[in-house]
Write an enzyme that holds these catalytic residues in place. Structure first.
Site, PDB file in Angstrom:
ATOM      1  N   ASP A   1       5.966  -2.774   4.190  1.00  0.00           N
ATOM      2  CA  ASP A   1       5.374  -2.114   3.133  1.00  0.00           C
ATOM      3  C   ASP A   1       5.022  -0.540   3.755  1.00  0.00           C
ATOM      4  O   ASP A   1       4.501  -0.081   4.584  1.00  0.00           O
ATOM      5  CB  ASP A   1       4.020  -2.759   2.342  1.00  0.00           C
ATOM      6  CG  ASP A   1       3.911  -2.391   1.108  1.00  0.00           C
ATOM      7  OD1 ASP A   1       5.092  -1.687   0.640  1.00  0.00           O
ATOM      8  OD2 ASP A   1       3.515  -3.039   0.033  1.00  0.00           O
TER       9      ASP A   1
HETATM   10  C1  BGC Z   1       4.147  -0.917  -2.662  1.00  0.00           C
HETATM   11  C2  BGC Z   1       4.964  -1.611  -3.060  1.00  0.00           C
HETATM   12  C3  BGC Z   1       6.954  -0.980  -2.762  1.00  0.00           C
HETATM   13  C4  BGC Z   1       6.185   0.174  -1.882  1.00  0.00           C
HETATM   14  C5  BGC Z   1       7.283   1.819  -2.084  1.00  0.00           C
HETATM   15  C6  BGC Z   1       3.756   0.059  -1.933  1.00  0.00           C
HETATM   16  O1  BGC Z   1       2.836   1.290  -2.347  1.00  0.00           O
HETATM   17  O2  BGC Z   1       3.606  -2.221  -2.140  1.00  0.00           O
HETATM   18  O3  BGC Z   1       5.517  -3.198  -3.491  1.00  0.00           O
HETATM   19  O4  BGC Z   1       8.029  -0.851  -2.451  1.00  0.00           O
HETATM   20  O5  BGC Z   1       5.324   1.091  -1.975  1.00  0.00           O
HETATM   21  O6  BGC Z   1       7.164   2.297  -3.489  1.00  0.00           O
END
Ligand code: BGC
Length: 744
Positions: free
Chosen positions: A286
């Site tokens: 993530d």
């Molecule tokens: C989120 C993810 C997301 C990523 C990219 C993170 O803050 O938890 O689900 O895909 O950001 O935007």
């Protein structure tokens, strides 16, 4: 005549000759390319192709596959190549000389993110929780396919959707991005969604692996849970989804699990995902969820996002110093390459195109029509009488639009936020965004002869006066949710409970329409006649709702999560508060600095008793049980039989009302006593289309994955021999049919 014919035929012959030559040249060039680049031969398996190309790659090229290059629209995450990212969440360099394309990554939970910011257009589908309420794997497939098409049309070849964390904590701000509280339902819906999305030639993903069940303190929280409970609940949803979708990527989450960060957790990444489940794709972190180089690499993280702090130069250095073996780097790169071949992004290079706006709106409407859940319908107040003279529509900005879920899932509404303060252009990811989908106007279009007036609900006297004078009052209530925060309560915000009570006092024929991301409590339930849950309803939600209200659509949706009577009934009546030193870690602030020393812990002592399993074992009656949903017709269940050899159950369902409908018939099982799990589990279901008076007998195969228990001592699953009690009916709260299934 003859001459004419010849003249006519000549250009045709020339054309055939020309195209034959072109084709021959193309075949020759493909053959030549295949001779030089044998991994371009699409008749080889993705694993073979990945292996062949990996052998040709330099160390630098391999490492380039293992990290991101920043994130567009995120000032804190800019790198030299961020500008190449097509405005997406992430960008991974390809290997041009070997025909390996770059990976253009976009968020895409209920539609493609940031389309407004990038000057493009995306369809907003109903939220994933809405899709789960349809219990329709085919609908989920349409959902995913649409997103896949729109990703590619916008120049992306990888999706970050596929949220499948089960609803362990219903106040989790991302509940709307997930598919409810049951592993079989959630895994089946998200699995089918992602399978069809990836079939459009985008790398699919499942996220957030794992036990990322709340947002409070998400960067530090240590989720404590037993292996058995985790396997039979949170991990099971992922496994079922993975078996169906076979996604190229799995995103590890921000939180810690039993002490270790999810992106450096040997148990979940190496032991379970890669070894036990035989997963061949790659693990992507993530965004800023990577914390180390050697530890994360050894545990099974394959790609850091969105930066290169640990898997760029630091990984190279670790290799040189012998802290990370080359075999590990090869394994990471091989997995990324595997995902590229497996999803088809090498053979089908992404080409920008035009989004099919009208087609998307139709699909969004159809999916929402399947997802609406009718929770209460006293005195058959719904569908609205076609001769109705007047309706008071109250609250929830129903004159202009419907609310959507925020965070990285946010889809930009065309033309901007329907209730944005004047002059406010671009949206922040934690703004409340209202789609310009006015349910008031949609209802007026359906009932042109009725007087339908709107009141904002802000002036109590005016509201009561309008409600009193109308045949029916419809109150629109909302609950906004987003990533990076949790709700403190399941009560409706902004005094809406009081508004509903007030309207119901003025008019006994009050219907409440709920636009929510998760469950809400309903202290006013005894005072209203109707309740309709529409979730975050997407780009055509207003039309779907109007169709359901007037009866052109017969509601079929059933809850994918329990609605409790109060927060006090939840396994954790309050989400444990953050220690002072971790403040800012989740409630509002996202991606704050991590405190590896943090003591913030959530103990999931309820274990696998998530959702309906909790209420049943604790003998707490919910407000609305899992699987519940009414229809404008009625159904009767009969004649349950089990087949021990085939492990199937069959029963009959009859439409006993006057309208055609689709019943979602559910099958539950209670395990033999030796399992020590005295509550039922969903083991199968079927959607059954029934004409008035029609009876159908259906056969449902019980799914052994949800009949089994996880044996911690032997680190293995076991399907216990013995008598399984089978229950069938319209919801987890009503299972009129009982029988026994013997497993040898
Ligand atoms: C989120 C993810 C997301 C990523 C990219 C993170 O803050 O938890 O689900 O895909 O950001 O935007």
């Amino acid at each position: 005549m003859q001459v004419k014919k010849l003249r006519r035929s000549r250009p045709w012959a020339v054309r055939v000759l020309a195209s034959t030559l072109v084709l021959t040249a193309a075949v020759a060039s493909v053959m030549a390319q295949n001779a030089n680049q044998p991994w371009m031969n699409s008749s080889l398996s993705p694993a073979e192709r990945a292996e062949l190309v990996l052998k040709q790659m330099t160390l630098e090229e391999k490492i380039a596959l293992l990290h991101g290059n920043g994130m567009a629209h995120a000032p804190q995450w800019q790198m030299p190549l961020t500008y190449l990212s097509n405005g997406g969440a992430g960008y991974v360099e390809g290997v041009k000389r070997l025909g390996i394309p770059p990976i253009f990554i976009s968020d895409a939970a209920y539609g493609v993110r940031d389309s407004g910011a990038n000057g493009r257009y995306s369809t907003a589908l109903p939220s994933s929780l809405a899709a789960a309420s349809s219990w329709d794997p085919q609908g989920a497939c349409e959902y995913g396919a649409l997103i896949g098409r729109e990703l590619r049309a916008q120049g992306f070849n990888m999706s970050l959707g596929g949220g499948v964390n089960i609803t362990r904590e219903p106040r989790n701000g991302r509940t709307f991005e997930y598919a409810g509280e049951d592993p079989l339902l959630a895994g089946t819906i998200v699995g089918n969604l992602m399978k069809c999305e990836q079939a459009q030639h985008v790398i699919g993903d499942l996220k957030h692996f794992a036990v990322n069940d709340q947002e409070t303190g998400r960067n530090v929280v240590n989720a404590i849970i037993s292996k058995r409970a985790m396997q039979e609940s949170d991990l099971l949803a992922f496994h079922i989804g993975l078996q169906i979708a076979d996604p190229g990527a799995v995103m590890c989450s921000y939180n810690r699990i039993n002490g270790d960060y999810a992106c450096e957790n040997t148990y979940t990444l190496h032991d379970v995902l890669k070894k036990n489940w035989g997963y061949q794709g790659f693990v992507i972190s993530d965004w800023e969820g990577t914390h180390t180089t050697e530890r994360a690499s050894a545990a099974g993280l394959d790609q850091e996002q969105p930066m290169a702090s640990y898997f760029g130069p630091a990984l190279m250095q670790a290799l040189k110093e012998g802290r990370v073996p080359i075999a590990e780097i090869d394994d990471h790169a091989r997995r990324v390459l595997y995902a590229e071949f497996h999803s088809g992004i090498v053979d089908h290079p992404v080409e920008k195109g035009v989004v099919d706006v009208t087609g998307g709106l139709d699909i969004a409407q159809h999916l929402e029509e399947e997802s609406i859940v009718l929770l209460k319908n006293e005195k058959a107040i719904l569908p609205l009488n076609p001769k109705i003279r007047s309706i008071a529509v109250i609250g929830g900005h129903a004159d202009v639009g419907m609310i959507s879920g925020g965070g990285s899932a946010q889809v930009d509404p065309p033309g901007g936020n329907a209730i944005a303060p004047p002059g406010k252009g671009a949206t922040h990811w934690q703004d409340h965004i209202w789609f310009p989908t006015s349910p008031l106007k949609a209802l007026q279009a359906k009932l042109p002869n009725a007087k339908i007036a709107f009141d904002s609900g802000r002036d109590a006297t005016a509201t009561a006066a309008l409600a009193k004078g109308a045949d029916v009052a419809i109150v629109f209530a909302y609950q906004w949710q987003a990533e990076g925060m949790d709700l403190t309560t399941l009560s409706l915000p902004d005094n809406q409970d009081a508004l509903i009570e007030h309207v119901a006092e003025a008019n006994p024929n009050t219907i409440v329409v709920l636009e929510t991301g998760t469950a809400v409590t309903m202290p006013w339930i005894g005072k209203v006649s109707g309740v309709v849950e529409v979730w975050y309803a997407g780009s055509s939600g207003h039309k779907a709702l109007a169709n359901a209200l007037v009866g052109e659509v017969n509601p079929t949706g059933k809850l994918a999560m329990t609605f409790p009577k109060s927060d006090a009934d939840l396994p954790h009546p309050v989400i444990p508060p953050l220690p002072a030193e971790d403040e800012g870690q989740g409630t509002g602030a996202v991606n704050g600095p991590t405190h590896s020393e943090s003591k913030y812990t959530v103990r999931y002592d309820e274990g696998l008793k998530v959702g309906y399993k909790w209420y049943e074992s604790e003998h707490k009656e919910p407000l609305f049980p899992f699987g519940f949903g009414l229809s404008y017709t009625t159904y009767a269940y009969s004649n349950l039989k089990t087949d021990n050899a085939q492990r199937t159950v069959s029963f009959a369902v009859k439409n006993t009302g006057k309208r055609p409908g689709t019943e979602i018939a559910q099958v539950y099982a209670t395990l033999p006593e030796a399992a020590g799990e005295p509550f039922k589990r969903l083991v199968g279901w079927q959607r059954i289309d029934l004409a008035p008076g029609e009876l159908k007998t259906v056969t449902v195969a019980v799914d052994p994955r949800v009949m089994s228990i996880f044996d911690e001592q032997n680190d293995a699953w076991s399907l216990l021999p013995g008598a399984y009690k089978i229950l069938a009916g319209p919801s987890s709260g009503e299972t009129p049919l009982h029988a026994t299934l013997q497993i040898q």
